[in-house]
Enzyme design. Structure first.
Site, PDB file in Angstrom:
ATOM      1  N   ASP A 485       0.805  -1.220   0.000  1.00 32.08           N
ATOM      2  CA  ASP A 485       0.000   0.000   0.000  1.00 32.08           C
ATOM      3  C   ASP A 485       0.836   1.266   0.000  1.00 32.08           C
ATOM      4  OD1 ASP A 485      -2.618  -0.796  -0.070  1.00 32.08           O
ATOM      5  OD2 ASP A 485      -2.807  -1.019   2.100  1.00 32.08           O
TER       6      ASP A 485
HETATM    7  C1  GLC Z   1      -0.583   2.452   5.781  1.00 31.69           C
HETATM    8  C2  GLC Z   1       0.137   1.251   6.320  1.00 31.69           C
HETATM    9  C3  GLC Z   1      -0.204   0.006   5.541  1.00 31.69           C
HETATM   10  C4  GLC Z   1      -1.695  -0.126   5.412  1.00 31.69           C
HETATM   11  C5  GLC Z   1      -2.297   1.155   4.846  1.00 31.69           C
HETATM   12  C6  GLC Z   1      -3.793   1.088   4.711  1.00 31.69           C
HETATM   13  O1  GLC Z   1      -0.116   2.751   4.521  1.00 31.69           O
HETATM   14  O2  GLC Z   1       1.527   1.423   6.319  1.00 31.69           O
HETATM   15  O3  GLC Z   1       0.350  -1.127   6.181  1.00 31.69           O
HETATM   16  O4  GLC Z   1      -1.982  -1.172   4.560  1.00 31.69           O
HETATM   17  O5  GLC Z   1      -1.950   2.245   5.676  1.00 31.69           O
HETATM   18  O6  GLC Z   1      -4.465   1.408   5.858  1.00 31.69           O
HETATM   19  C1  GLC Z   2      -1.819  -3.834   5.329  1.00 28.68           C
HETATM   20  C2  GLC Z   2      -3.021  -3.830   4.423  1.00 28.68           C
HETATM   21  C3  GLC Z   2      -2.793  -4.715   3.222  1.00 28.68           C
HETATM   22  C4  GLC Z   2      -1.501  -4.372   2.549  1.00 28.68           C
HETATM   23  C5  GLC Z   2      -0.345  -4.425   3.512  1.00 28.68           C
HETATM   24  C6  GLC Z   2       0.945  -3.978   2.905  1.00 28.68           C
HETATM   25  O1  GLC Z   2      -1.715  -5.076   5.952  1.00 28.68           O
HETATM   26  O2  GLC Z   2      -4.169  -4.260   5.103  1.00 28.68           O
HETATM   27  O3  GLC Z   2      -3.865  -4.582   2.329  1.00 28.68           O
HETATM   28  O4  GLC Z   2      -1.313  -5.280   1.510  1.00 28.68           O
HETATM   29  O5  GLC Z   2      -0.623  -3.579   4.608  1.00 28.68           O
HETATM   30  O6  GLC Z   2       0.954  -2.612   2.633  1.00 28.68           O
END
Ligand code: GLC
Ligand code: GLC
Length: 815
Positions: A485
């Site tokens: 993400d």
């Molecule tokens: C932030 C976090 C990531 C998560 C995203 C969505 O980017 O670092 O782990 O998936 O938020 O909430």
């Molecule tokens: C968080 C989010 C997931 C994402 C991950 C890596 O766990 O829930 O959707 O793939 O972060 O960013």
């Protein structure tokens, strides 16, 4: 971990032996629609279905002390005031024990000769939480005491509840009848539901006003009514309604009394709402309380819960596994965690507030991989719900609210990996059940809700989406982000008030993702074998063609010399390449390219995994997400560079993606490394909990890596894709019992030192007892496979055609 507790595997419990664990150690209650979070000190809260829209009790996240709201019992004994769970009073106890079990938590505290036991659970298929309470006199003299129970009601809509006090201070309403408190805020207007908090035994008093029970200038550690030894029988009108019930007890030496508190979510349905003006119709609430007033009914509800879990877990049980951490994790806690991630996605935990995030499109699809064997019918419905939040052009709402099942417009879409995960969940479901009928289920697109397009149509739309959206190297466009993400290659945010998650998406970006390419390879191969199973070789061949094209592109454009490049940015510069100064190698593209079959014929798979070992892996810690971590903020890379080095996506050990490397090691046949890497992130195998800090029984999303000042510290426990994927690794790739469309594959990949193990796997109504022996001390490969004494070629056990419901499989390794 011995510092704080131990596993009791025969009871399927984790036993916490002191209340002051390094962080709150949480359990999840509920498996259907009523859920609760419960820590070892009884902290946490409860909700029905949706922690944002139907929150029943209040919880202040990030409080100090941490975790200071919950389902509390206070004991007032002479001058002494204490809680059996230690908090919130924190009076030293003579004895403390908390047993986190499957869907229940049992807390026992003793002080001054009195022992209070509080067993908290949500019975199957009921919208109630029961606290079975036993007060014992363990002393030689008669003990007189008052017990006070306490919850603080939430006004259902949790965000409004914790932000809009100009309104919420003036809406609270309750009614009290006998030993029951009815929390009915907003019931006079549009709500047709309420919260009931009652005691199955007569009470000596109650409070429903927080100011009366606690006091405005006091805290939950010194509530004035408890200190005074008497509730004030207050009626909340506005302000903050609470549920406090006082039970007075006089216990002779050795005697005990058992009764229950009931917290229920009650829907009125078509019953008349009122008996008289301002007097609600309490028929349903009374019925619930009457039902549990017989403690035998409480006990049978608890037995039903135990039976439910016994049944759920019996689908996959391994015995004689030489490594106890693997056996325990696969058999018990990993499956429990998969239930939680399936139910809650990433919405509600000690770290997710139940407000910010709904069900995630990519997350929920992955969660199904670790859940589908337990309750395939629920997985089926979930797949159709998720698919309905896809749009007809292939893009997906990234999140949706569980109550409404509608895509969340604030977050929107544009995460280009999303569509492909649907193929993985659907294939996992069909492998488990053989039910290809799901493919023909109509499920409309979010932008064409009434349409009759089928699930198979969605799947083809997903494939077409990836094929249509490719960049200059022929690799899939990344869009807003892929699985990571935080890899925001189209964002370019300079404004601290913007969220990385929704900002950016410059028009016409060329940024590409090698991770999505690997995921596409995997998905295309899945779909091709599904088509072959369906008897559609033409479609299978079409998918094989797309697979071959993408594979060629990956091998030609994404191989960096010793590993696979991670991505190409908006200017087509490589990310995760030896040519970069930081972020030279990323884990996700190694995992997915190898899982997708890249590097299989040319030695690159092994080489990429060895590069992971060299640059990312630390024994007992796991693999960091990339190396070297980013030391400065990069406009062109986005949030990944925003975290301090060694945390989260900036080179933390993000356990979820480690599991893909574990699968990679099994694919290249290295069973020793597969297990060693598996154990490196396995919470049960963590040695020092003053370092790890998080729960020893469930995975955390992240462990601080070697690049941080606190290597080995776990964070964000419970809701992580690691749950599902680790179960896949342990059960399907290391122990190697893997559902196929046409049977059960037996394909272990284990350390050569293992002699063997046994797995009981219920699969399509048949109980397979698989005994694996390893006389030649190999890691992988089948020498002989006997099914009910008869030799079968290959390693797939076919389903019996003669109605047998138990099948004995003897597998001898060593091809
Ligand atoms: C932030 C976090 C990531 C998560 C995203 C969505 O980017 O670092 O782990 O998936 O938020 O909430
Ligand atoms: C968080 C989010 C997931 C994402 C991950 C890596 O766990 O829930 O959707 O793939 O972060 O960013």
């Amino acid at each position: 971990m011995a510092q704080y507790g131990y596993f009791d595997d025969t009871q399927r419990e984790f036993v916490i032996t002191r209340p002051d664990t390094p962080l709150p150690w949480l359990n999840m209650l509920g498996q259907d629609e009523f859920f609760g979070l419960c820590t070892q000190t009884a902290g946490g809260y409860s909700f029905w279905k949706d922690a944002r829209l139907r929150r029943l009790t209040r919880y202040r996240y990030n409080n100090n002390p941490m975790d200071n709201d919950g389902r509390f019992l206070y004991v007032k004994q002479g001058k002494s005031v204490w809680n059996p769970g230690w908090k919130p009073v924190r009076a030293p106890l003579d004895a403390f024990e908390c047993r986190h079990g499957l869907g229940y938590t049992r807390i026992k505290g003793r002080k001054g000769g009195v022992e209070v036991e509080q067993l908290i659970f949500v019975p199957p298929d009921e919208n109630v939480e029961l606290w079975r309470v036993t007060v014992r006199n363990a002393s030689k003299s008669t003990q007189r005491l008052s017990l006070f129970s306490f919850v603080e009601f939430c006004f259902f809509e949790a965000l409004n509840d914790m932000t809009n006090y100009q309104r919420t201070y003036s809406i609270g309403e309750v009614e009290v009848e006998g030993s029951a408190i009815y929390h009915k805020t907003e019931y006079r207007e549009r709500r047709n539901h309420y919260t009931l908090f009652g005691c199955t035994r007569p009470v000596a008093g109650f409070d429903t006003s927080r100011d009366a029970f606690v006091g405005v200038h006091r805290g939950l550690h010194d509530p004035q009514a408890v200190l005074a030894g008497k509730c004030t029988n207050s009626h909340a009108y506005g302000w903050n309604p609470v549920g406090a019930l006082q039970v007075d007890l006089a216990l002779k030496p050795g005697k005990s009394e058992t009764f229950a508190f009931v917290l229920a979510y009650v829907e009125q349905g078509d019953l008349p709402k009122f008996d008289a003006p301002f007097v609600m119709n309490k028929a349903r609430g009374r019925e619930i309380l009457a039902k549990y007033s017989d403690i035998a009914v409480v006990d049978s509800a608890f037995s039903a819960l135990k039976g439910r879990w016994q049944d759920l877990l019996s689908t996959y049980q391994a015995t004689h596994v030489p490594n106890p951490h693997l056996q325990r994790t696969v058999n018990i806690w990993n499956q429990v965690q998969c239930m939680a991630t399936f139910n809650l996605s990433r919405s509600t935990s000690g770290y997710e507030t139940g407000i910010g995030r709904g069900m995630g499109y990519r997350d929920s699809n992955q969660d199904i991989l670790g859940f589908v064997h337990m309750l395939p019918a629920r997985a089926r419905q979930r797949i159709l719900d998720i698919a309905s939040t896809q749009l007809s052009d292939g893009t997906c709402f990234h999140q949706y609210q569980p109550l409404t099942k509608k895509g969340n417009a604030d977050v929107g879409g544009g995460f280009n990996d999303d569509p492909l995960w649907l193929i993985l969940s659907t294939c996992a479901y069909i492998r488990e059940t053989g039910d290809t009928g799901i493919l023909g289920e109509p499920c409309g697109y979010a932008d064409k809700p009434g349409s009759k397009d089928t699930l198979l149509h969605h799947i083809e739309t997903s494939i077409a989406f990836t094929l249509r959206n490719r960049g200059p190297h022929g690799l899939p466009l990344i869009g807003h982000a892929d699985w990571n993400d935080c890899l925001n290659l189209n964002c370019f945010s300079k404004e601290p008030n913007e969220s990385f998650q929704v900002t950016g998406d410059i028009a016409g970006s060329k940024a590409e993702s090698v991770m999505i390419a690997g995921l596409f390879l995997y998905a295309a191969r899945e779909l091709s074998s599904l088509y072959r199973f369906l008897g559609a070789p033409g479609d299978a061949a079409r998918l094989d063609g797309h697979y071959a094209d993408m594979l060629r592109t990956v091998e030609e454009k994404a191989w960096d010399g010793a590993w696979y490049t991670r991505a190409f940015d908006a200017e087509s510069r490589p990310v995760g390449s030896r040519r970069c100064e930081e972020g030279k190698i990323f884990i996700e593209s190694q995992g997915w390219c190898v899982m997708g079959g890249a590097g299989a014929g040319n030695g690159r798979a092994k080489k990429a995994l060895m590069s992971v070992e060299k640059h990312l892996y630390t024994p007992q810690l796991g693999c960091a997400l990339q190396w070297p971590p980013y030391s400065t903020y990069h406009l062109e890379l986005g949030e990944v560079t925003s975290y301090p080095p060694g945390y989260k996506e900036n080179a933390g050990v993000f356990t979820h993606n480690n599991t893909w490397i574990h699968i990679g090691w099994t694919l290249v046949g290295d069973g020793k490394r597969a297990l060693e890497y598996y154990l490196s992130i396995c919470p049960s195998a963590k040695k020092d909990h003053d370092v790890y800090r998080s729960e020893p029984y469930v995975y955390s999303q992240m462990t601080a890596s070697q690049f941080s000042p606190t290597p080995g510290e776990g964070k964000n426990s419970w809701l992580t894709g690691t749950a599902a994927w680790s179960f896949v690794v342990g059960s399907q790739y290391i122990l190697g019992i893997r559902p196929e469309f046409d049977g059960l594959r037996i394909d272990p990949c284990i350390p050569g030192t293992w002699k063997g193990f046994t797995v009981q796997r219920r699969f399509r109504g048949v109980m397979f007892t698989v005994t694996v022996t390893n006389p030649r001390r190999k890691s992988k490969g089948m020498k002989t496979l006997l099914v009910d004494g008869r030799r079968v070629e290959g390693n797939v056990v076919p389903l019996p055609t003669d109605g047998r419901t138990a099948v004995r499989v003897e597998a001898v390794l060593g091809a």
